[in-house]
Motif scaffolding. Structure first.
Motif, short mmCIF file in Angstrom:
data_model
loop_
_atom_site.label_atom_id
_atom_site.label_comp_id
_atom_site.label_asym_id
_atom_site.label_seq_id
_atom_site.Cartn_x
_atom_site.Cartn_y
_atom_site.Cartn_z
N LEU A 1 48.42 15.44 59.65
CA LEU A 1 48.32 14.39 58.65
C LEU A 1 49.14 14.83 57.44
CD1 LEU A 1 44.47 13.99 59.01
CD2 LEU A 1 46.16 12.32 59.79
N ASP A 2 50.01 13.97 56.96
CA ASP A 2 50.87 14.36 55.85
C ASP A 2 50.06 14.59 54.57
OD1 ASP A 2 53.60 14.22 57.01
OD2 ASP A 2 53.01 12.15 57.39
N ILE A 3 49.17 13.66 54.26
CA ILE A 3 48.38 13.74 53.03
C ILE A 3 46.93 13.40 53.37
CG2 ILE A 3 48.10 12.90 50.66
CD1 ILE A 3 51.01 11.78 50.92
N VAL A 4 45.99 14.22 52.92
CA VAL A 4 44.56 13.90 53.07
C VAL A 4 43.90 14.00 51.71
CG1 VAL A 4 42.35 14.56 54.06
CG2 VAL A 4 44.42 14.61 55.49
N HIS A 5 43.28 12.91 51.30
CA HIS A 5 42.58 12.85 50.01
C HIS A 5 41.08 13.05 50.17
CE1 HIS A 5 46.15 10.23 49.46
NE2 HIS A 5 46.09 10.56 48.18
N LEU A 6 40.48 13.73 49.22
CA LEU A 6 39.05 13.63 49.01
C LEU A 6 38.85 12.30 48.28
CD1 LEU A 6 38.35 17.29 47.84
CD2 LEU A 6 38.16 16.33 50.14
N LEU B 1 33.22 17.88 43.77
CA LEU B 1 34.51 18.56 43.88
C LEU B 1 34.36 20.07 43.64
CD1 LEU B 1 37.09 16.30 42.00
CD2 LEU B 1 37.27 17.11 44.35
N LYS B 2 33.53 20.42 42.68
CA LYS B 2 33.44 21.81 42.25
C LYS B 2 32.49 22.67 43.09
CE LYS B 2 34.55 21.16 37.33
NZ LYS B 2 34.06 21.32 35.94
N ASN B 3 31.52 22.04 43.75
CA ASN B 3 30.43 22.85 44.29
C ASN B 3 30.22 22.86 45.80
OD1 ASN B 3 29.51 23.69 41.68
ND2 ASN B 3 28.66 21.65 41.38
N ASN B 4 30.59 21.84 46.51
CA ASN B 4 30.12 21.70 47.89
C ASN B 4 31.06 22.24 48.96
OD1 ASN B 4 27.99 20.46 46.67
ND2 ASN B 4 28.25 18.47 47.62
N VAL C 1 34.08 21.36 49.48
CA VAL C 1 34.99 20.34 50.02
C VAL C 1 36.46 20.70 49.78
CG1 VAL C 1 33.28 18.48 49.89
CG2 VAL C 1 34.74 18.93 47.92
N VAL C 2 36.74 21.25 48.62
CA VAL C 2 38.12 21.64 48.32
C VAL C 2 38.55 22.78 49.24
CG1 VAL C 2 39.67 22.59 46.58
CG2 VAL C 2 37.99 20.85 45.94
N GLU C 3 37.66 23.73 49.47
CA GLU C 3 37.96 24.86 50.33
C GLU C 3 38.20 24.41 51.77
OE1 GLU C 3 35.82 26.26 46.74
OE2 GLU C 3 35.52 24.62 48.17
N ALA C 4 37.42 23.45 52.24
CA ALA C 4 37.59 22.95 53.60
C ALA C 4 38.92 22.22 53.76
CB ALA C 4 36.43 22.01 53.96
N LEU C 5 39.31 21.47 52.75
CA LEU C 5 40.59 20.77 52.79
C LEU C 5 41.74 21.78 52.75
CD1 LEU C 5 42.19 18.14 52.81
CD2 LEU C 5 41.86 17.98 50.33
N ALA C 6 41.61 22.79 51.92
CA ALA C 6 42.64 23.84 51.84
C ALA C 6 42.77 24.58 53.18
CB ALA C 6 42.31 24.82 50.72
N ALA C 7 41.65 24.78 53.86
CA ALA C 7 41.67 25.46 55.16
C ALA C 7 42.43 24.62 56.19
CB ALA C 7 40.25 25.73 55.64
N ALA C 8 42.29 23.30 56.11
CA ALA C 8 43.01 22.41 57.03
C ALA C 8 44.51 22.47 56.78
CB ALA C 8 42.51 20.98 56.89
N VAL C 9 44.90 22.62 55.52
CA VAL C 9 46.32 22.80 55.19
C VAL C 9 46.81 24.12 55.77
CG1 VAL C 9 47.99 23.11 53.32
CG2 VAL C 9 46.17 21.39 53.10
N GLN D 1 44.55 21.37 39.18
CA GLN D 1 44.25 22.32 40.25
C GLN D 1 45.46 22.51 41.16
OE1 GLN D 1 41.26 23.76 39.69
NE2 GLN D 1 41.20 22.26 38.02
N ALA D 2 45.86 23.75 41.35
CA ALA D 2 47.03 24.05 42.17
C ALA D 2 46.83 23.65 43.64
CB ALA D 2 47.37 25.53 42.08
N VAL D 3 45.59 23.60 44.09
CA VAL D 3 45.33 23.30 45.50
C VAL D 3 45.76 21.88 45.87
CG1 VAL D 3 42.96 22.46 45.10
CG2 VAL D 3 43.57 23.44 47.33
N PHE D 4 45.75 20.98 44.91
CA PHE D 4 46.13 19.59 45.18
C PHE D 4 47.61 19.38 44.92
CE2 PHE D 4 41.58 18.97 43.85
CZ PHE D 4 41.11 18.64 45.11
#
Length: 296
Positions: free
Chosen positions: A112-117, A125-128, A130-138, A161-164
């Motif tokens: 997938l080229d782009i995946v948004h939360l 965004l900060k606690n669950n 979710v950002v880490e899981a998306l980064a792992a998929a990248v 945030q640099a991750v996005f």
């Protein structure tokens, strides 16, 4: 005529067209497979190279996979995740991972080229995770660009945030606060930006306040701003304001009508609005802004 077909998508290495396609309408079962196939293929034939869907858009992901899998290399594919995974709570890391896997299957693609939360809260965004899981998929090569779709405080946080590598947010003549806030930060940080609702939900369709309609809030703002379209049609004024806004990579429109799509493309092809027209629109918003936050 403006060359709207190729634009750098921030610093991501992707290229997109100035006008993108939002396929929410084709997710409806009321649309036949034949109609959907014609619309989707025509979108690419017309030169649009960004298609932005979501898990919540009905049959949209499945139909894009069915009808465009053979043309996968011709467009940038964007979707959104975070919710509605059977047996799993919304907005957890495992839900993000499962949503991405489901999207890959439905869209019949290896990446997938782009995946948004998709419009989750700042707390989520900060606690669950979710950002880490998306980064792992990248990291795993399943997603090329991690992204956030939303507005206001959440969007402003994500822009830092640099991750996005990408953001999606409401930008239009009636929703301009983001321009000097999240959009400016995103541009400074080299992020691709997809503008949603570039036509402001077309409030000019209504002679009176459309209570309960999707366009109601923008109608209130549009009336308060006292805008005049001058020599332009409203849709053209709105689309050209957004599509040529510095920092905006692409603006997505959703329609099931090829006639409307071709018309909108013709408007965008006319290029940027004169600087004095843009300045007038900016000044009208600033003068009448009553704490108007971005519309999620």
């Amino acid at each position: 005529m403006s060359d709207w077909r190729k634009r750098a998508f921030g610093n991501t290495g992707l290229e997109v067209s100035a006008l993108g396609f939002g396929p929410g309408h084709i997710g409806s079962p009321a649309q036949s497979e034949q109609e959907v196939a014609k619309v989707l293929n025509s979108v690419l034939d017309l030169g649009i190279t960004l298609i932005d869907t979501a898990r919540g858009y009905g049959l949209s992901e499945e139909r894009i996979g069915r009808h465009l899998a053979g043309r996968r290399g011709e467009f940038v594919l964007s979707t959104k995740v975070g919710y509605d995974v059977e047996g799993m709570p919304d907005w957890t890391g495992p839900t993000i991972t499962a949503g991405i896997e489901a999207a890959l299957r439905r869209l019949q693609t290896d990446y997938l080229d782009i995946v948004h939360l998709h419009s989750c809260s700042l707390e989520e965004l900060k606690n669950n995770g979710v950002v880490e899981a998306l980064a792992a998929a990248v990291q795993a090569g399943k997603v090329r660009v991690a992204a956030y779709s939303g507005d206001n405080a959440e969007l402003e946080w994500a822009a830092q945030q640099a991750v996005f590598g990408s953001l999606q947010t409401s930008v239009n003549i009636c929703d301009q606060r983001v321009i000097d806030r999240g959009l400016a930060t995103a541009q400074a940080n080299g992020k691709g930006v997809i503008a949603k609702r570039p036509g402001a939900n077309a409030p000019w369709r209504f002679a009176e306040r459309p209570v309960g309609d999707y366009a109601e809030e923008y109608w209130v703002r549009w009336q308060a701003m006292g805008l005049e379209r001058g020599e332009y049609e409203w849709q053209g004024l709105a689309l050209r304001f957004v599509c040529y806004r510095p920092g905006v990579s692409s603006a997505i429109i959703g329609t099931s009508s090829l006639e409307h799509l071709r018309h909108d493309l013709g408007l965008v092809e006319r290029g940027p609005l004169p600087a004095e027209v843009v300045s007038g629109l900016r000044q009208a918003f600033a003068a009448h802004d009553q704490g108007w936050e971005g519309q999620v």
